[in-house]
Write a protein that holds these residues in place. Sequence first.
Motif, PDB file in Angstrom:
ATOM      1  N   CYS A  16     -14.449  -8.555  -3.824  1.00  0.00           N
ATOM      2  CA  CYS A  16     -14.233  -8.097  -2.443  1.00  0.00           C
ATOM      3  C   CYS A  16     -12.753  -8.057  -2.104  1.00  0.00           C
ATOM      4  CB  CYS A  16     -14.932  -9.020  -1.452  1.00  0.00           C
ATOM      5  SG  CYS A  16     -16.687  -8.736  -1.447  1.00  0.00           S
ATOM      6  N   SER A  17     -12.049  -9.118  -2.475  1.00  0.00           N
ATOM      7  CA  SER A  17     -10.633  -9.130  -2.084  1.00  0.00           C
ATOM      8  C   SER A  17      -9.838  -8.060  -2.827  1.00  0.00           C
ATOM      9  CB  SER A  17     -10.023 -10.518  -2.263  1.00  0.00           C
ATOM     10  OG  SER A  17     -10.380 -11.033  -3.505  1.00  0.00           O
ATOM     11  N   ILE A  18     -10.197  -7.805  -4.063  1.00  0.00           N
ATOM     12  CA  ILE A  18      -9.476  -6.747  -4.796  1.00  0.00           C
ATOM     13  C   ILE A  18      -9.652  -5.399  -4.091  1.00  0.00           C
ATOM     14  CG2 ILE A  18      -9.473  -5.362  -6.920  1.00  0.00           C
ATOM     15  CD1 ILE A  18      -9.983  -7.971  -8.443  1.00  0.00           C
ATOM     16  N   TRP A  19     -10.899  -5.131  -3.736  1.00  0.00           N
ATOM     17  CA  TRP A  19     -11.175  -3.846  -3.089  1.00  0.00           C
ATOM     18  C   TRP A  19     -10.471  -3.754  -1.745  1.00  0.00           C
ATOM     19  CZ3 TRP A  19     -13.169   0.517  -4.884  1.00  0.00           C
ATOM     20  CH2 TRP A  19     -13.874   0.471  -6.095  1.00  0.00           C
ATOM     21  N   LEU A  20     -10.604  -4.822  -0.962  1.00  0.00           N
ATOM     22  CA  LEU A  20     -10.039  -4.806   0.379  1.00  0.00           C
ATOM     23  C   LEU A  20      -8.520  -4.675   0.337  1.00  0.00           C
ATOM     24  CD1 LEU A  20     -10.966  -5.132   3.336  1.00  0.00           C
ATOM     25  CD2 LEU A  20     -10.291  -7.522   3.162  1.00  0.00           C
ATOM     26  N   LEU A  21      -7.910  -5.534  -0.453  1.00  0.00           N
ATOM     27  CA  LEU A  21      -6.443  -5.499  -0.524  1.00  0.00           C
ATOM     28  C   LEU A  21      -5.937  -4.196  -1.139  1.00  0.00           C
ATOM     29  CD1 LEU A  21      -5.437  -9.150  -1.375  1.00  0.00           C
ATOM     30  CD2 LEU A  21      -5.047  -7.887   0.721  1.00  0.00           C
ATOM     31  N   GLY A  22      -6.658  -3.749  -2.165  1.00  0.00           N
ATOM     32  CA  GLY A  22      -6.282  -2.477  -2.801  1.00  0.00           C
ATOM     33  C   GLY A  22      -6.304  -1.350  -1.781  1.00  0.00           C
ATOM     34  N   GLY A  23      -7.342  -1.329  -0.977  1.00  0.00           N
ATOM     35  CA  GLY A  23      -7.479  -0.277   0.041  1.00  0.00           C
ATOM     36  C   GLY A  23      -6.347  -0.342   1.038  1.00  0.00           C
ATOM     37  N   ILE A  24      -6.079  -1.543   1.525  1.00  0.00           N
ATOM     38  CA  ILE A  24      -5.029  -1.688   2.532  1.00  0.00           C
ATOM     39  C   ILE A  24      -3.675  -1.306   1.951  1.00  0.00           C
ATOM     40  CG2 ILE A  24      -3.765  -3.396   3.915  1.00  0.00           C
ATOM     41  CD1 ILE A  24      -6.541  -4.721   4.334  1.00  0.00           C
ATOM     42  N   GLN A  25      -3.456  -1.723   0.711  1.00  0.00           N
ATOM     43  CA  GLN A  25      -2.171  -1.370   0.087  1.00  0.00           C
ATOM     44  C   GLN A  25      -2.007   0.140  -0.050  1.00  0.00           C
ATOM     45  OE1 GLN A  25      -2.117  -3.631  -3.514  1.00  0.00           O
ATOM     46  NE2 GLN A  25      -1.180  -5.390  -2.527  1.00  0.00           N
ATOM     47  N   LEU A  26      -3.095   0.788  -0.456  1.00  0.00           N
ATOM     48  CA  LEU A  26      -3.021   2.247  -0.599  1.00  0.00           C
ATOM     49  C   LEU A  26      -2.729   2.911   0.731  1.00  0.00           C
ATOM     50  CD1 LEU A  26      -5.761   3.418  -3.093  1.00  0.00           C
ATOM     51  CD2 LEU A  26      -3.292   3.641  -3.255  1.00  0.00           C
ATOM     52  N   LEU A  27      -3.405   2.419   1.773  1.00  0.00           N
ATOM     53  CA  LEU A  27      -3.202   2.977   3.106  1.00  0.00           C
ATOM     54  C   LEU A  27      -1.736   2.834   3.515  1.00  0.00           C
ATOM     55  CD1 LEU A  27      -4.500   4.015   5.808  1.00  0.00           C
ATOM     56  CD2 LEU A  27      -4.550   1.628   6.502  1.00  0.00           C
ATOM     57  N   CYS A  28      -1.212   1.621   3.294  1.00  0.00           N
ATOM     58  CA  CYS A  28       0.174   1.366   3.690  1.00  0.00           C
ATOM     59  C   CYS A  28       1.150   2.237   2.895  1.00  0.00           C
ATOM     60  CB  CYS A  28       0.518  -0.106   3.494  1.00  0.00           C
ATOM     61  SG  CYS A  28      -0.448  -1.155   4.581  1.00  0.00           S
ATOM     62  N   VAL A  29       0.885   2.366   1.603  1.00  0.00           N
ATOM     63  CA  VAL A  29       1.760   3.214   0.789  1.00  0.00           C
ATOM     64  C   VAL A  29       1.679   4.660   1.284  1.00  0.00           C
ATOM     65  CG1 VAL A  29       2.076   4.158  -1.531  1.00  0.00           C
ATOM     66  CG2 VAL A  29       1.665   1.723  -1.231  1.00  0.00           C
ATOM     67  N   GLY A  30       0.477   5.056   1.686  1.00  0.00           N
ATOM     68  CA  GLY A  30       0.291   6.412   2.212  1.00  0.00           C
ATOM     69  C   GLY A  30       1.119   6.625   3.464  1.00  0.00           C
ATOM     70  N   ILE A  31       1.080   5.646   4.374  1.00  0.00           N
ATOM     71  CA  ILE A  31       1.847   5.789   5.626  1.00  0.00           C
ATOM     72  C   ILE A  31       3.346   5.854   5.310  1.00  0.00           C
ATOM     73  CG2 ILE A  31       2.420   4.711   7.835  1.00  0.00           C
ATOM     74  CD1 ILE A  31      -0.417   3.593   7.912  1.00  0.00           C
ATOM     75  N   LEU A  32       3.770   4.962   4.420  1.00  0.00           N
ATOM     76  CA  LEU A  32       5.189   4.982   4.030  1.00  0.00           C
ATOM     77  C   LEU A  32       5.564   6.338   3.437  1.00  0.00           C
ATOM     78  CD1 LEU A  32       5.613   1.480   2.379  1.00  0.00           C
ATOM     79  CD2 LEU A  32       6.827   2.339   4.364  1.00  0.00           C
ATOM     80  N   GLY A  33       4.666   6.838   2.580  1.00  0.00           N
ATOM     81  CA  GLY A  33       4.912   8.128   1.937  1.00  0.00           C
ATOM     82  C   GLY A  33       5.064   9.249   2.957  1.00  0.00           C
ATOM     83  N   THR A  34       4.241   9.189   4.011  1.00  0.00           N
ATOM     84  CA  THR A  34       4.317  10.237   5.037  1.00  0.00           C
ATOM     85  C   THR A  34       5.704  10.267   5.664  1.00  0.00           C
ATOM     86  OG1 THR A  34       2.031   9.722   5.507  1.00  0.00           O
ATOM     87  CG2 THR A  34       3.152  11.115   7.099  1.00  0.00           C
ATOM     88  N   TYR A  35       6.211   9.076   5.964  1.00  0.00           N
ATOM     89  CA  TYR A  35       7.548   9.018   6.574  1.00  0.00           C
ATOM     90  C   TYR A  35       8.630   9.457   5.580  1.00  0.00           C
ATOM     91  CZ  TYR A  35       5.890   6.906  10.855  1.00  0.00           C
ATOM     92  OH  TYR A  35       5.267   6.699  12.046  1.00  0.00           O
ATOM     93  N   ILE A  36       8.472   9.031   4.336  1.00  0.00           N
ATOM     94  CA  ILE A  36       9.468   9.431   3.328  1.00  0.00           C
ATOM     95  C   ILE A  36       9.458  10.953   3.165  1.00  0.00           C
ATOM     96  CG2 ILE A  36      10.095   9.282   0.875  1.00  0.00           C
ATOM     97  CD1 ILE A  36       9.060   6.351   1.043  1.00  0.00           C
ATOM     98  N   GLY A  37       8.260  11.527   3.190  1.00  0.00           N
ATOM     99  CA  GLY A  37       8.131  12.986   3.111  1.00  0.00           C
ATOM    100  C   GLY A  37       8.892  13.655   4.249  1.00  0.00           C
ATOM    101  N   LYS A  38       8.789  13.054   5.423  1.00  0.00           N
ATOM    102  CA  LYS A  38       9.479  13.631   6.587  1.00  0.00           C
ATOM    103  C   LYS A  38      10.988  13.544   6.397  1.00  0.00           C
ATOM    104  CE  LYS A  38       6.171  13.899   9.792  1.00  0.00           C
ATOM    105  NZ  LYS A  38       5.946  14.439  11.037  1.00  0.00           N
ATOM    106  N   ILE A  39      11.442  12.399   5.922  1.00  0.00           N
ATOM    107  CA  ILE A  39      12.886  12.244   5.694  1.00  0.00           C
ATOM    108  C   ILE A  39      13.342  13.306   4.693  1.00  0.00           C
ATOM    109  CG2 ILE A  39      14.700  10.699   4.818  1.00  0.00           C
ATOM    110  CD1 ILE A  39      12.856   8.353   5.646  1.00  0.00           C
TER     111      ILE A  39
END
Length: 365
Positions: free
Chosen positions: A315-338
């Motif tokens: 459970c923790s692998i899935w949960l943390l993995g998901g959250i990490q991916l989401l966060c990386v995605g958000i960061l990526g969106t901003y980097i894309g904008k820059i």
Amino acid sequence: MPEISRKAAGPYYMARKSIFANCRINGYNTPIINSGERTMSVASVVYLVVPCYNEEAVLPETVKRLADKLRRMMADGKASPASRILFVDDGSRDRTWALIEEYHHADPLVSGLKLTHNRGHQNALLAGLMAARKRADCAVSLDADLQDDIEVLDQFIDRFHEGCDIVYGVRSRRDTDTAFKRVTAQGFYKLMRLLGAEVVSNHADYRLMSRRALDGLSEYHEVNLFLRGIVPTIGYKTATVTYERRERLAGESKYPFRKMLGFALEGITSFSVRPLRLISNLGLLFSAASLLGLLYALISYFCGWTVPGWTAIVCSIWLLGGIQLLCVGILGTYIGKIYSEVKARPRYLIEAFLENPDDSAENNR
Ligand code: UDP
Ligand code: MG
């Protein structure tokens, strides 16, 4: 003809300049200003800026209605005879530009601006507004499908004459929308405000901007354009005018769900860095929670309660993995904008501009 005091006449001073220019150059039958008195009567040069993307179905009716409305405004002294309807062809693949050319030759009120490629509604709007800025005292942006009620244009001009530099058209009701669009739109406005962006609820891009507000807008060089978020940050005195939004006159929406979602994301990430801060907070929260987990694991170990623990690990692998991916995605969106801001590519390129020689920017600025 509106009568106003000179004190309250902010935009009129700009209007005076171009009206005198029009008297001189265009030979229009413009109203007379008696500058020696405390009152004066002038009509402002109003540009109606209409972005069009594959709008051949709706254009004939739109031209008819807008030209009729503008002529009535001229007759009532709300708009000067130098006012125009400026259609911006956003790289349409149908007969939109051919129609704009036809209408331009048939009616002196119609001007046309052709972009080299489809750049999206916001960029097309910006192209039109920047062209209007050099020619008009104020510009009103509106969609080609005339969903926005053009009968309230007089109220826009009245607020402008009262000294407002930006007038927002705000929808009084949203019952022409589907329930889904209504709920998502309201959620979007709430979320935007929660994230710290200044947006006017239920206002799309139906708005009047004075020449100096347009000058202000020209100072914003961002490539990720979200005018609803930018315009409120320009400042000056503003007002709202409420109206009822109708169904599209003809043709179909150029904003399917996928594009609308993209537009909402564009708005959020262009105006708020709070999602990034949220990521750090989330990270802190999970670190704290994992410390507790560690404590629990140690206690369990020393007390001899250890069990295989497969479920917890998975459970923790899935949960943390998901959250990490989401966060990386958000960061990526901003980097894309820059990335796209750093490249600073032109937001639009103009292929052709159809206007009467008397209307040209050189004659008006
Ligand atoms: N539009 C544009 N470029 C695009 C998409 C749309 O200039 O890439 C124009 C379109 O012609 C219309 C306005 O933007 O005048 C708003 O589009 P639409 O009415 O389809 O959006 P909706 O009202 O359905 O949200
Ligand atoms: Mg529409």
